[in-house]
Design a protein around this motif. Structure first.
Motif, PDB file in Angstrom:
ATOM      1  N   THR A  59      14.607  62.328 -17.439  1.00  0.00           N
ATOM      2  CA  THR A  59      15.067  62.429 -18.824  1.00  0.00           C
ATOM      3  C   THR A  59      14.049  63.129 -19.708  1.00  0.00           C
ATOM      4  O   THR A  59      12.857  63.208 -19.387  1.00  0.00           O
ATOM      5  N   ALA A  60      14.541  63.628 -20.833  1.00  0.00           N
ATOM      6  CA  ALA A  60      13.699  64.233 -21.867  1.00  0.00           C
ATOM      7  C   ALA A  60      14.328  63.928 -23.209  1.00  0.00           C
ATOM      8  O   ALA A  60      15.535  63.676 -23.302  1.00  0.00           O
ATOM      9  N   SER A  61      13.513  63.958 -24.262  1.00  0.00           N
ATOM     10  CA  SER A  61      14.013  63.618 -25.592  1.00  0.00           C
ATOM     11  C   SER A  61      14.204  64.835 -26.487  1.00  0.00           C
ATOM     12  O   SER A  61      14.666  64.704 -27.621  1.00  0.00           O
ATOM     13  N   ASP A  62      13.835  66.018 -26.008  1.00  0.00           N
ATOM     14  CA  ASP A  62      14.059  67.245 -26.777  1.00  0.00           C
ATOM     15  C   ASP A  62      14.159  68.427 -25.823  1.00  0.00           C
ATOM     16  O   ASP A  62      13.933  68.289 -24.611  1.00  0.00           O
ATOM     17  N   LEU A  63      14.489  69.582 -26.360  1.00  0.00           N
ATOM     18  CA  LEU A  63      14.704  70.741 -25.500  1.00  0.00           C
ATOM     19  C   LEU A  63      13.427  71.150 -24.776  1.00  0.00           C
ATOM     20  O   LEU A  63      13.465  71.452 -23.583  1.00  0.00           O
ATOM     21  N   GLN A  64      12.325  71.173 -25.483  1.00  0.00           N
ATOM     22  CA  GLN A  64      11.083  71.602 -24.840  1.00  0.00           C
ATOM     23  C   GLN A  64      10.709  70.688 -23.682  1.00  0.00           C
ATOM     24  O   GLN A  64      10.282  71.147 -22.618  1.00  0.00           O
ATOM     25  N   GLY A  65      10.895  69.384 -23.892  1.00  0.00           N
ATOM     26  CA  GLY A  65      10.622  68.444 -22.812  1.00  0.00           C
ATOM     27  C   GLY A  65      11.525  68.696 -21.615  1.00  0.00           C
ATOM     28  O   GLY A  65      11.095  68.591 -20.456  1.00  0.00           O
ATOM     29  N   ALA A  66      12.782  69.035 -21.889  1.00  0.00           N
ATOM     30  CA  ALA A  66      13.730  69.324 -20.810  1.00  0.00           C
ATOM     31  C   ALA A  66      13.332  70.607 -20.082  1.00  0.00           C
ATOM     32  O   ALA A  66      13.398  70.680 -18.852  1.00  0.00           O
ATOM     33  N   LEU A  67      12.909  71.613 -20.837  1.00  0.00           N
ATOM     34  CA  LEU A  67      12.478  72.870 -20.216  1.00  0.00           C
ATOM     35  C   LEU A  67      11.265  72.648 -19.330  1.00  0.00           C
ATOM     36  O   LEU A  67      11.176  73.203 -18.223  1.00  0.00           O
ATOM     37  N   ASP A  68      10.334  71.828 -19.798  1.00  0.00           N
ATOM     38  CA  ASP A  68       9.133  71.538 -19.016  1.00  0.00           C
ATOM     39  C   ASP A  68       9.489  70.879 -17.688  1.00  0.00           C
ATOM     40  O   ASP A  68       8.867  71.159 -16.653  1.00  0.00           O
ATOM     41  N   LYS A  69      10.490  69.994 -17.719  1.00  0.00           N
ATOM     42  CA  LYS A  69      10.869  69.282 -16.501  1.00  0.00           C
ATOM     43  C   LYS A  69      11.813  70.095 -15.619  1.00  0.00           C
ATOM     44  O   LYS A  69      11.944  69.817 -14.430  1.00  0.00           O
ATOM     45  N   ALA A  70      12.455  71.089 -16.212  1.00  0.00           N
ATOM     46  CA  ALA A  70      13.411  71.889 -15.456  1.00  0.00           C
ATOM     47  C   ALA A  70      12.736  72.980 -14.647  1.00  0.00           C
ATOM     48  O   ALA A  70      13.201  73.359 -13.573  1.00  0.00           O
ATOM     49  N   VAL A  71      11.639  73.494 -15.175  1.00  0.00           N
ATOM     50  CA  VAL A  71      10.971  74.631 -14.543  1.00  0.00           C
ATOM     51  C   VAL A  71       9.918  74.145 -13.553  1.00  0.00           C
ATOM     52  O   VAL A  71       9.114  73.266 -13.861  1.00  0.00           O
ATOM     53  N   GLY A  72       9.941  74.720 -12.368  1.00  0.00           N
ATOM     54  CA  GLY A  72       8.928  74.399 -11.374  1.00  0.00           C
ATOM     55  C   GLY A  72       9.212  73.155 -10.559  1.00  0.00           C
ATOM     56  O   GLY A  72       8.492  72.853  -9.613  1.00  0.00           O
ATOM     57  N   ALA A  73      10.248  72.431 -10.907  1.00  0.00           N
ATOM     58  CA  ALA A  73      10.598  71.225 -10.154  1.00  0.00           C
ATOM     59  C   ALA A  73      11.572  71.582  -9.035  1.00  0.00           C
ATOM     60  O   ALA A  73      12.076  72.699  -8.962  1.00  0.00           O
ATOM     61  N   GLU A  74      11.820  70.613  -8.160  1.00  0.00           N
ATOM     62  CA  GLU A  74      12.880  70.794  -7.165  1.00  0.00           C
ATOM     63  C   GLU A  74      14.172  71.052  -7.925  1.00  0.00           C
ATOM     64  O   GLU A  74      14.435  70.403  -8.939  1.00  0.00           O
ATOM     65  N   PRO A  75      14.994  72.008  -7.477  1.00  0.00           N
ATOM     66  CA  PRO A  75      16.183  72.383  -8.255  1.00  0.00           C
ATOM     67  C   PRO A  75      17.089  71.207  -8.596  1.00  0.00           C
ATOM     68  O   PRO A  75      17.304  70.311  -7.776  1.00  0.00           O
ATOM     69  N   TRP A  76      17.590  71.205  -9.813  1.00  0.00           N
ATOM     70  CA  TRP A  76      18.534  70.185 -10.261  1.00  0.00           C
ATOM     71  C   TRP A  76      19.946  70.591  -9.870  1.00  0.00           C
ATOM     72  O   TRP A  76      20.244  71.774  -9.718  1.00  0.00           O
ATOM     73  N   ASP A  77      20.813  69.604  -9.732  1.00  0.00           N
ATOM     74  CA  ASP A  77      22.233  69.887  -9.501  1.00  0.00           C
ATOM     75  C   ASP A  77      22.969  70.084 -10.814  1.00  0.00           C
ATOM     76  O   ASP A  77      24.009  70.742 -10.859  1.00  0.00           O
ATOM     77  N   LEU A  78      22.430  69.496 -11.895  1.00  0.00           N
ATOM     78  CA  LEU A  78      23.063  69.613 -13.206  1.00  0.00           C
ATOM     79  C   LEU A  78      22.056  69.252 -14.288  1.00  0.00           C
ATOM     80  O   LEU A  78      21.257  68.336 -14.114  1.00  0.00           O
ATOM     81  N   VAL A  79      22.099  69.993 -15.402  1.00  0.00           N
ATOM     82  CA  VAL A  79      21.296  69.673 -16.576  1.00  0.00           C
ATOM     83  C   VAL A  79      22.245  69.340 -17.719  1.00  0.00           C
ATOM     84  O   VAL A  79      23.154  70.114 -18.028  1.00  0.00           O
ATOM     85  N   LEU A  80      22.066  68.171 -18.343  1.00  0.00           N
ATOM     86  CA  LEU A  80      22.876  67.731 -19.482  1.00  0.00           C
ATOM     87  C   LEU A  80      22.037  67.828 -20.749  1.00  0.00           C
ATOM     88  O   LEU A  80      20.972  67.203 -20.838  1.00  0.00           O
TER      89      LEU A  80
END
Length: 204
Positions: free
Chosen positions: A30-51
């Motif tokens: 989880t993340a509480s803002d867009l930047q936090g979500a971007l930080d967790k989305a990039v470089g991690a194992e690929p997600w199946d879905l981002v909400l």
């Protein structure tokens, strides 16, 4: 499934994550803002879905959707909202969102929607498609052949290509071609977006 959930409302975010983990067997973060979500989305194992919550900090309308899609590539990204209008839902789909999820959706329906989108299918609840008054018919209708109108009617009812083909006594590949032509004529990104455009034009 691996699902990344970004929302600035702690209760909403944590409740969705807990339900997906316990009932759907999903791996969530989880993340509480867009930047936090971007930080967790990039470089991690690929997600199946981002909400993404439409109104959380950093989103700036649908600009946040564009930033996330650019960051995650082919990973489907969906918009969640408790207040956004049908127009915003249509714009989100047009800009590449895999779906639009109202926060009023029940837990089981949410689970089904997330599975649907994680599999690469667009999702907008039928209630949202019918939520606005029909607009006056416009020039769009004149662009469609009778057969295209029949296919569009099937799409509006949620019928699959195979079901529409059976109803019209046509090959499924022919229906696929009609759907492709409909999307081009209506300026739609996909079949769900085509239905929304048609309903706004009073022809769906």
């Amino acid at each position: 499934m691996r699902i990344l959930i970004a929302d600035d409302h702690n209760l909403v975010r944590d409740t969705i994550a807990a339900f997906l983990s316990s009932e759907g067997g999903a791996v969530t973060d989880t993340a509480s803002d867009l930047q936090g979500a971007l930080d967790k989305a990039v470089g991690a194992e690929p997600w199946d879905l981002v909400l993404l919550d439409y109104a959380m900090p950093g989103m700036d309308g649908l600009k946040g959707l564009d930033r996330m899609r650019a960051a995650v590539g082919e990973v489907p990204v969906a918009i969640m909202s408790g207040t956004a209008s049908r127009q915003v839902a249509g714009e989100a789909l047009a800009q590449g969102a895999i779906g639009f999820v109202p926060k009023t959706l029940g837990a089981r329906s949410l689970m089904n929607a997330i599975r649907f989108m994680a599999a690469g299918e667009s999702y907008v609840p039928v209630s949202l498609l019918h939520s606005a008054a029909e607009a006056p018919a416009c020039g769009i209708a004149a662009q469609l052949s009778n057969r295209e109108r029949q296919v569009l009617d099937g799409l509006s009812r949620g019928a699959s290509n195979k079901e529409i083909a059976r109803e019209l006594d046509l090959q499924e590949v022919t229906i696929k071609l009609h759907v492709k032509t409909l999307c081009r004529k209506l300026g739609a990104r996909n079949r769900t977006h085509a239905v929304m455009i048609a309903r706004d034009a009073g022809i769906g």
